[in-house]
Design a protein around this motif. Structure first.
Motif, PDB file in Angstrom:
ATOM      1  N   GLU A 275     -23.542  18.963   9.502  1.00 39.90           N
ATOM      2  CA  GLU A 275     -24.527  18.836  10.579  1.00 39.90           C
ATOM      3  C   GLU A 275     -24.443  20.062  11.470  1.00 39.90           C
ATOM      4  OE1 GLU A 275     -25.300  16.361  14.701  1.00 39.90           O
ATOM      5  OE2 GLU A 275     -23.898  15.559  13.217  1.00 39.90           O
ATOM      6  N   PRO A 276     -25.500  20.885  11.554  1.00 42.25           N
ATOM      7  CA  PRO A 276     -25.440  22.086  12.392  1.00 42.25           C
ATOM      8  C   PRO A 276     -25.075  21.758  13.835  1.00 42.25           C
ATOM      9  CG  PRO A 276     -27.390  22.126  10.995  1.00 42.25           C
ATOM     10  CD  PRO A 276     -26.784  20.757  10.833  1.00 42.25           C
ATOM     11  N   GLY A 277     -24.164  22.536  14.385  1.00 39.59           N
ATOM     12  CA  GLY A 277     -23.748  22.353  15.764  1.00 39.59           C
ATOM     13  C   GLY A 277     -22.479  21.552  15.937  1.00 39.59           C
ATOM     14  N   ALA A 278     -22.022  20.858  14.891  1.00 44.50           N
ATOM     15  CA  ALA A 278     -20.838  20.013  15.011  1.00 44.50           C
ATOM     16  C   ALA A 278     -19.591  20.852  15.303  1.00 44.50           C
ATOM     17  CB  ALA A 278     -20.644  19.196  13.737  1.00 44.50           C
ATOM     18  N   PHE A 279     -19.453  21.975  14.638  1.00 42.57           N
ATOM     19  CA  PHE A 279     -18.279  22.825  14.821  1.00 42.57           C
ATOM     20  C   PHE A 279     -18.208  23.342  16.254  1.00 42.57           C
ATOM     21  CE2 PHE A 279     -15.963  26.793  14.874  1.00 42.57           C
ATOM     22  CZ  PHE A 279     -14.863  26.545  14.087  1.00 42.57           C
ATOM     23  N   ALA A 280     -19.335  23.825  16.789  1.00 46.51           N
ATOM     24  CA  ALA A 280     -19.356  24.379  18.147  1.00 46.51           C
ATOM     25  C   ALA A 280     -19.026  23.309  19.180  1.00 46.51           C
ATOM     26  CB  ALA A 280     -20.715  25.008  18.428  1.00 46.51           C
TER      27      ALA A 280
ATOM     28  N   TYR B 253     -17.494  17.612   7.044  1.00 43.40           N
ATOM     29  CA  TYR B 253     -17.460  18.923   6.390  1.00 43.40           C
ATOM     30  C   TYR B 253     -17.477  18.733   4.880  1.00 43.40           C
ATOM     31  CZ  TYR B 253     -16.478  21.241  10.809  1.00 43.40           C
ATOM     32  OH  TYR B 253     -16.581  21.723  12.087  1.00 43.40           O
ATOM     33  N   ALA B 254     -17.897  19.785   4.177  1.00 38.92           N
ATOM     34  CA  ALA B 254     -18.011  19.711   2.721  1.00 38.92           C
ATOM     35  C   ALA B 254     -17.904  21.106   2.119  1.00 38.92           C
ATOM     36  CB  ALA B 254     -19.339  19.061   2.323  1.00 38.92           C
TER      37      ALA B 254
ATOM     38  N   ALA C 155     -26.100  28.708   1.467  1.00 39.79           N
ATOM     39  CA  ALA C 155     -26.346  27.265   1.405  1.00 39.79           C
ATOM     40  C   ALA C 155     -25.804  26.521   2.619  1.00 39.79           C
ATOM     41  CB  ALA C 155     -25.721  26.692   0.138  1.00 39.79           C
ATOM     42  N   LEU C 156     -25.047  27.204   3.487  1.00 38.03           N
ATOM     43  CA  LEU C 156     -24.479  26.541   4.653  1.00 38.03           C
ATOM     44  C   LEU C 156     -25.594  26.099   5.607  1.00 38.03           C
ATOM     45  CD1 LEU C 156     -21.469  28.913   5.457  1.00 38.03           C
ATOM     46  CD2 LEU C 156     -21.289  26.492   4.830  1.00 38.03           C
ATOM     47  N   PRO C 157     -25.592  24.836   6.045  1.00 34.79           N
ATOM     48  CA  PRO C 157     -26.582  24.403   7.027  1.00 34.79           C
ATOM     49  C   PRO C 157     -26.230  24.836   8.439  1.00 34.79           C
ATOM     50  CG  PRO C 157     -25.178  22.562   6.408  1.00 34.79           C
ATOM     51  CD  PRO C 157     -24.778  23.707   5.540  1.00 34.79           C
ATOM     52  N   GLY C 158     -24.976  25.176   8.682  1.00 30.37           N
ATOM     53  CA  GLY C 158     -24.525  25.595  10.007  1.00 30.37           C
ATOM     54  C   GLY C 158     -23.354  26.553   9.869  1.00 30.37           C
ATOM     55  N   GLU C 159     -22.291  26.322  10.656  1.00 26.04           N
ATOM     56  CA  GLU C 159     -21.127  27.188  10.616  1.00 26.04           C
ATOM     57  C   GLU C 159     -20.165  26.737   9.521  1.00 26.04           C
ATOM     58  OE1 GLU C 159     -19.346  27.528  14.460  1.00 26.04           O
ATOM     59  OE2 GLU C 159     -21.272  27.837  15.467  1.00 26.04           O
ATOM     60  N   GLY C 160     -19.446  27.706   8.969  1.00 25.13           N
ATOM     61  CA  GLY C 160     -18.469  27.398   7.932  1.00 25.13           C
ATOM     62  C   GLY C 160     -17.463  28.517   7.806  1.00 25.13           C
TER      63      GLY C 160
END
Length: 329
Positions: A277-282, A307-308, A315-320
């Motif tokens: 889910e984009p934004g979860a890491f931040a 995370y996956a 292919a990343l939807p957000g940060e990785g």
């Protein structure tokens, strides 16, 4: 298309600024309750994480063994031992420890019993764990932040590594080390914090002998961007006029090729891991900065749920994060 021989057009890189709130101060009773609660709930969380197939969980056992050895020798303060024994990993470190640690162990036979090993400012559990499991290895641990390096040195001495582990307080670009003198270099989520990352990477590459390996991880996103922060935690970089200091960059696919693979060549192995889910890491990173009672015990479960593994950086939807095994041909 630019004309033949012309440099490619400059690509604008996004920039975000992080403001760190002033956290409240915990009372002694709150700190005690936080420690007891975290130690009690961690085994339950790790059991759930195993069912979710979270990578890197074995490093909890490594950290506990190291911590118990240090506790018996009483060479390190209890606060540092508690963090090492109960909360040694967080966020994408689970994936990074799994990849870098596994690659180091898989290549141990090739490196030989007398492997000459250099770590460039990775979380100290990685080099200390590798030295614990490989008694024939000799290591140089490099870190320009002296207080952090002193704690690493105290742990290495308490673990009995003695003369086979030396520490140097220096940047990699200025380190007094001989070219071609190492069989293995590890660098976990450090390169992105160095403004002149190309210079640092070239220095690492020079230090490897032919056939040796660099195990590297960096944060990634489908589109590159950089971050500045208003807290100069390590004091290694000069802040801008507004008080913000360079924090890190996120590499996209083009950035990996231009900034890393142009020096090292393509990796022999690479894996990508990131938020679903984009934004979860931040949001999670900001919670850790602002909340002194943050529940670190549930990090492993969060990794399994949010995370996956992804097939590529685009292919990343957000940060990785991307982890790479690079061999100096």
């Amino acid at each position: 298309m630019p004309p033949d021989g012309a440099p490619p057009p400059e690509v604008e890189i996004g920039h975000t600024r992080i403001t760190v709130p002033v956290p409240r101060v915990l009372t002694p009773a709150e700190r005690l309750w936080l420690g007891v609660r975290g130690a009690a709930l961690l085994p339950i969380a790790l059991a759930r994480a195993r069912r979710l197939n979270v990578p890197g969980l074995r490093w909890h056992a490594v950290a506990m063994r190291l911590g118990l050895r240090l506790l018996a020798r009483r060479t390190v303060r209890w606060q540092s031992l508690y963090r090492l024994m109960f909360f040694p990993l967080d966020s994408t470190r689970y994936f990074e420890f799994d990849f870098l640690g596994g690659a180091a162990e898989a290549g141990a036979a090739e490196a030989g019993a007398a492997c000459r090993y250099l770590d460039v400012s990775s979380p100290r559990l990685l080099p200390l764990g590798l030295l614990w499991e490989r008694p024939g290895w000799s290591a140089t641990l490099l870190n320009p932040h002296l207080p952090d390096l002193e704690l690493t040195k105290a742990m290495a001495e308490g673990l009995g590594f003695g003369a086979r582990c030396r520490t140097i307080s220096s940047s990699i670009a200025e380190a007094p080390l001989e070219p071609g003198s190492f069989d293995l270099i590890t660098c976990m989520s450090v390169l992105e914090h160095i403004p002149r990352d190309g210079e640092a990477l070239e220095a690492m590459w020079r230090l490897l002998r032919p056939g040796a390996r660099l195990l590297l991880s960096v944060p990634c996103a489908a589109r590159a961007f950089e971050q500045s922060i208003d807290r100069n935690e390590y004091g290694l970089l000069a802040p801008e006029a507004d008080g913000f200091v360079f924090w890190q960059r996120f590499y996209d696919e083009d950035g990996l090729r231009a900034r890393i693979f142009s020096v090292t060549g393509p990796p022999v192995r690479q894996a990508v891991y990131g938020e679903t889910e984009p934004g979860a890491f931040a949001r999670n990173a900001q919670a850790k900065r602002s909340d002194p009672a943050y529940p670190f015990w549930r990090e492993a479960v969060m990794m399994g749920r949010e995370y996956a593994v992804f097939p590529s950086v685009p292919a990343l939807p957000g940060e990785g994060v991307a982890a790479m095994e690079l061999v100096k041909r």
